[in-house]
Motif scaffolding. Structure first.
Motif, short mmCIF file in Angstrom:
data_model
loop_
_atom_site.label_atom_id
_atom_site.label_comp_id
_atom_site.label_asym_id
_atom_site.label_seq_id
_atom_site.Cartn_x
_atom_site.Cartn_y
_atom_site.Cartn_z
N ALA A 106 18.23 53.90 28.59
CA ALA A 106 18.69 52.50 28.66
C ALA A 106 20.19 52.37 28.35
O ALA A 106 20.89 51.57 28.97
CB ALA A 106 17.88 51.64 27.68
N ILE A 107 20.69 53.19 27.41
CA ILE A 107 22.11 53.06 27.05
C ILE A 107 22.99 54.01 27.88
O ILE A 107 24.22 53.96 27.76
CB ILE A 107 22.37 53.31 25.54
CG1 ILE A 107 22.03 54.75 25.13
CG2 ILE A 107 21.61 52.31 24.69
CD1 ILE A 107 22.63 55.16 23.78
N SER A 108 22.39 54.85 28.69
CA SER A 108 23.20 55.80 29.46
C SER A 108 23.07 55.52 30.96
O SER A 108 23.82 54.71 31.51
CB SER A 108 22.82 57.24 29.11
OG SER A 108 21.43 57.47 29.32
N GLU A 109 22.10 56.12 31.62
CA GLU A 109 21.97 55.98 33.08
C GLU A 109 21.79 54.52 33.50
O GLU A 109 22.51 54.01 34.38
CB GLU A 109 20.78 56.80 33.59
CG GLU A 109 20.88 58.30 33.38
CD GLU A 109 21.93 59.00 34.23
OE1 GLU A 109 22.22 58.52 35.33
OE2 GLU A 109 22.47 60.03 33.77
N GLN A 110 20.83 53.84 32.87
CA GLN A 110 20.54 52.47 33.28
C GLN A 110 21.73 51.55 32.97
O GLN A 110 22.11 50.72 33.79
CB GLN A 110 19.28 51.98 32.57
CG GLN A 110 18.75 50.66 33.09
CD GLN A 110 17.55 50.14 32.28
OE1 GLN A 110 17.16 50.76 31.28
NE2 GLN A 110 16.98 49.04 32.72
N GLY A 111 22.29 51.72 31.77
CA GLY A 111 23.44 50.90 31.38
C GLY A 111 24.61 51.09 32.32
O GLY A 111 25.27 50.12 32.72
N ALA A 127 32.17 53.52 12.77
CA ALA A 127 32.54 52.61 13.87
C ALA A 127 31.27 51.93 14.35
O ALA A 127 30.35 52.61 14.83
CB ALA A 127 33.20 53.38 15.02
N PRO A 128 31.17 50.64 14.22
CA PRO A 128 29.89 49.97 14.49
C PRO A 128 29.55 49.77 15.97
O PRO A 128 28.39 49.54 16.29
CB PRO A 128 30.04 48.61 13.81
CG PRO A 128 31.51 48.36 13.74
CD PRO A 128 32.18 49.70 13.67
N TYR A 129 30.55 49.84 16.85
CA TYR A 129 30.28 49.50 18.26
C TYR A 129 30.23 50.75 19.13
O TYR A 129 31.18 51.53 19.16
CB TYR A 129 31.36 48.54 18.80
CG TYR A 129 31.46 47.28 17.96
CD1 TYR A 129 30.44 46.33 17.99
CD2 TYR A 129 32.55 47.06 17.12
CE1 TYR A 129 30.52 45.18 17.20
CE2 TYR A 129 32.64 45.92 16.35
CZ TYR A 129 31.62 44.98 16.38
OH TYR A 129 31.69 43.86 15.61
N TYR A 130 29.12 50.90 19.82
CA TYR A 130 28.93 52.06 20.70
C TYR A 130 28.89 51.50 22.13
O TYR A 130 27.92 50.87 22.53
CB TYR A 130 27.61 52.75 20.35
CG TYR A 130 27.49 54.21 20.73
CD1 TYR A 130 28.58 55.00 21.09
CD2 TYR A 130 26.24 54.84 20.69
CE1 TYR A 130 28.44 56.35 21.41
CE2 TYR A 130 26.09 56.20 21.00
CZ TYR A 130 27.19 56.93 21.36
OH TYR A 130 27.03 58.27 21.67
N TYR A 131 29.98 51.73 22.87
CA TYR A 131 30.05 51.16 24.22
C TYR A 131 29.42 52.08 25.26
O TYR A 131 29.51 53.29 25.18
CB TYR A 131 31.52 50.86 24.58
CG TYR A 131 31.94 49.50 24.07
CD1 TYR A 131 32.38 49.32 22.76
CD2 TYR A 131 31.81 48.36 24.88
CE1 TYR A 131 32.72 48.07 22.27
CE2 TYR A 131 32.14 47.10 24.41
CZ TYR A 131 32.60 46.96 23.11
OH TYR A 131 32.91 45.72 22.63
N MET A 132 28.81 51.45 26.25
CA MET A 132 28.21 52.22 27.34
C MET A 132 29.32 52.77 28.24
O MET A 132 30.44 52.29 28.25
CB MET A 132 27.26 51.33 28.14
CG MET A 132 26.06 50.90 27.30
SD MET A 132 24.68 50.42 28.35
CE MET A 132 23.89 49.20 27.31
N GLY A 133 28.97 53.79 28.99
CA GLY A 133 29.98 54.55 29.72
C GLY A 133 30.42 53.98 31.04
O GLY A 133 29.69 53.21 31.68
N GLN A 173 25.75 48.76 17.07
CA GLN A 173 25.65 47.76 18.14
C GLN A 173 26.05 48.39 19.47
O GLN A 173 27.19 48.79 19.67
CB GLN A 173 26.55 46.58 17.83
CG GLN A 173 26.03 45.78 16.63
CD GLN A 173 26.83 44.52 16.42
OE1 GLN A 173 26.96 43.69 17.32
NE2 GLN A 173 27.39 44.37 15.22
N VAL A 174 25.07 48.47 20.37
CA VAL A 174 25.35 49.01 21.70
C VAL A 174 25.91 47.89 22.57
O VAL A 174 25.35 46.80 22.62
CB VAL A 174 24.08 49.59 22.34
CG1 VAL A 174 24.37 50.07 23.75
CG2 VAL A 174 23.55 50.74 21.50
N LYS A 175 27.02 48.17 23.21
CA LYS A 175 27.73 47.12 23.96
C LYS A 175 28.04 47.60 25.38
O LYS A 175 28.23 48.80 25.61
CB LYS A 175 29.09 46.86 23.29
CG LYS A 175 29.00 46.23 21.90
CD LYS A 175 28.92 44.74 22.05
CE LYS A 175 28.73 44.03 20.72
NZ LYS A 175 28.45 42.61 20.93
#
Lengths: 357, 357
Positions: free
Chosen positions: A344-349, B227-233, B295-297
């Motif tokens: 969900a946080i990698s490919e899909q995101g 670091a609280p924010y983990y951004y998608m790629g 927090q995933v962003k």
């Protein structure tokens, strides 16, 4: 005279000593493989040819594998027995074809609402899946290997739209196996029809819908010409075919050839996933060029939810009836929860956040 | 006396004849491989070990590969030259590390907003990508092979949220390579900092953000603690490492060993994708257990669009400056258009329509 006599004896010994070493290294192992598919079947059959070629080249010709298609051995869904009995050394088929004979083979191809291809590979290799599969097959003197993945299969070609659970009532659909059972729970009528008769059955409204594979193999079937709705998949998110080997025969081979065979099968499996992906991409473009009005659909959320509930009920029944089934289902569900959170946080995101750019 | 004389001569000839055949089949080829990574580097280093083991087993010990980590050869980003010169026979590294030396190596690892792993594999094998890569490397006496994919890399760890393009102004971020150039176009300040100093730099606000890989390798770096924010790629959707071989040395080996080596490298590459996926899934679960407030962003659509435009501008500049770059970029963009249309109706459609069930 003396010379020739003495030399003959000694030379003979020397030659025997050296050539027996040479024979061990050069002995050609001739294996026979039975595949479920007909001759020159695209993608699936290509995976077998790829495996045979790699094994031949890596073994310097010491591994020669003859491939018999179903028109030769006449038992497309009997490959399990052909290899178990030793009539063939190897097979290429799909595990879930044998659920009628060995119920727990069902879980090692793909499951409705289950893992996609990388997730399922991760489960097999790092989540205990391959060990469970090996246990199921070891009882039958068989060793299973990955056989190539089709990726997410399409939900099928429909002649009319599905807007509600009611629309599934009495829907006559060609959809074999476990997914057919799921649909039946919701009032549909799953039917099985030989591939050669599918087009006509759909055209003449003998059936309302059918699922086949995806663009890689659907294009040549021509369904897009007569059914306007192409539904996205839910029932086979990662169909992995299977190579199987007769355990006793495999273990009698020299270790280097066993290693070559195992690596050739696993690599051919990975290669097929990519081949299938590339063929699907190309064929989907062709379909859209020929028939730009194909309507790609997802089932409404209400229908998806009802299918998922029916699926869960069926799995609960199976788990209650068989401890090994319970163990496999539990392992899949636990692993999927973990791995899907990452997807969900990698490919899909990535796909979603960059869509339409 | 006569007997012993005659037999000695003849036996000697016989022994020479047989043992030269035996030597050809049994000769051990000792190869040296230089890897970019330090000793026991997880996932990446494991792919090399996996390859070496498969090559040893399949060749029955005729292929022995010694692996030197960067602490031995002292040139983590000089593997290209070490193998080109013949100091090493093989390397394991990433193509884009050499863009300063050979600009067109840039395109064969991953590209911002580019293909994901199965799409990129399909491009390489069926869309002409591998041929283009081979051309770029052949000029340097090198043969490139896939080396293992990380999947979609995460966009990075941020100490503050990014809500607009303005928030990128003067953002100090550790993000090397082409993606750094893209960010610089929007006013950010990409910096490069040795891995061992990254944690402290982020903790002390020397930098505002950093990207590393994804949960598979991020966990042990500990960034999630500060670091609280983990951004998608967006910038590395399919980072494929690379095995390289010295072309002349490779071609001098017997054909069966060449085949074994090629298959072992390709299979190790596929295996690493799955290993990386499994590690990421496991580590992501661990991170969330330890720090449930991560927090995933996703970057806002406006930011993604600006990054995409900056990326397109840079690619246009590169294409205008070099015909081979133009050819590669065109090939990637055309293929991606085709393959992403299929991904949308298969993998992406499946993940989205079954989300949250």
């Amino acid at each position: 005279m003396l010379k020739s006599l003495c030399s003959k004896t000694l030379l003979a010994s020397a030659i025997i000593a050296f050539s027996s070493a040479a024979v061990a290294a050069d002995k050609v192992y001739k294996l026979k493989l039975a595949e479920t598919w007909g001759p020159n079947f695209p993608v699936f059959g290509d995976a077998v040819k790829n495996m045979v070629k790699m094994a031949d080249e890596m073994s310097n010709g010491r591994l020669k594998i003859r491939v018999d298609s179903s028109n030769k051995h006449k038992a497309p869904f009997g490959v399990f027995d052909l290899v178990k009995s030793g009539q063939y050394d190897l097979g290429h088929t799909a595990s879930y074809y044998y659920k009628g004979k060995v119920p727990n083979t069902l879980y090692f191809t793909t499951m409705p609402f289950g893992m996609n291809a990388p997730e399922q590979h991760a489960w097999l290799q790092y989540g205990g899946g391959q060990d469970l599969m090996n246990q199921v097959y070891a009882e039958h003197n068989l060793v299973p290997f990955p056989g190539g993945n089709t990726g997410v299969q399409m939900g099928g070609w429909f002649r009319k739209e599905i807007n509600s659970v009611e629309d599934l009532q009495n829907l006559k659909m060609r959809i074999p196996g476990f997914a057919g059972e799921v649909l039946a729970k919701l009032g549909a009528t799953p039917v099985n029809i030989p591939p050669g008769e599918l087009y006509t059955a759909l055209e003449r409204n003998t059936i309302d819908a059918l699922e086949w594979v995806g663009p890689s193999l659907d294009l040549r079937m021509g369904f897009h010409k007569i059914a306007p709705y192409y539904y996205m998949g839910w029932h086979e998110p990662a169909t992995e075919l299977m190579f199987i080997a007769n355990k006793k025969k495999l273990e009698k081979m020299p270790e280097d050839l066993q290693a070559i065979l195992a690596v050739a099968m696993r690599k051919a499996a990975y290669d097929m996933f990519i081949h299938s992906y590339a063929e699907s991409a190309k064929n989907w473009q062709t379909m859209l060029q020929e028939y730009p009005n194909i309507q790609v659909k997802t089932f409404p959320a209400e229908v998806i939810k009802a299918l998922k509930n029916a699926n869960d009920d069926l799995l609960k029944e199976k788990a209650a009836a068989d401890p090994m089934a319970a163990k496999i289902i539990e392992s899949q569900q636990q692993y999927m929860k973990q791995v899907r959170a990452y997807t969900a946080i990698s490919e899909q995101g990535y796909l979603n956040s960059t869509e339409g750019l």
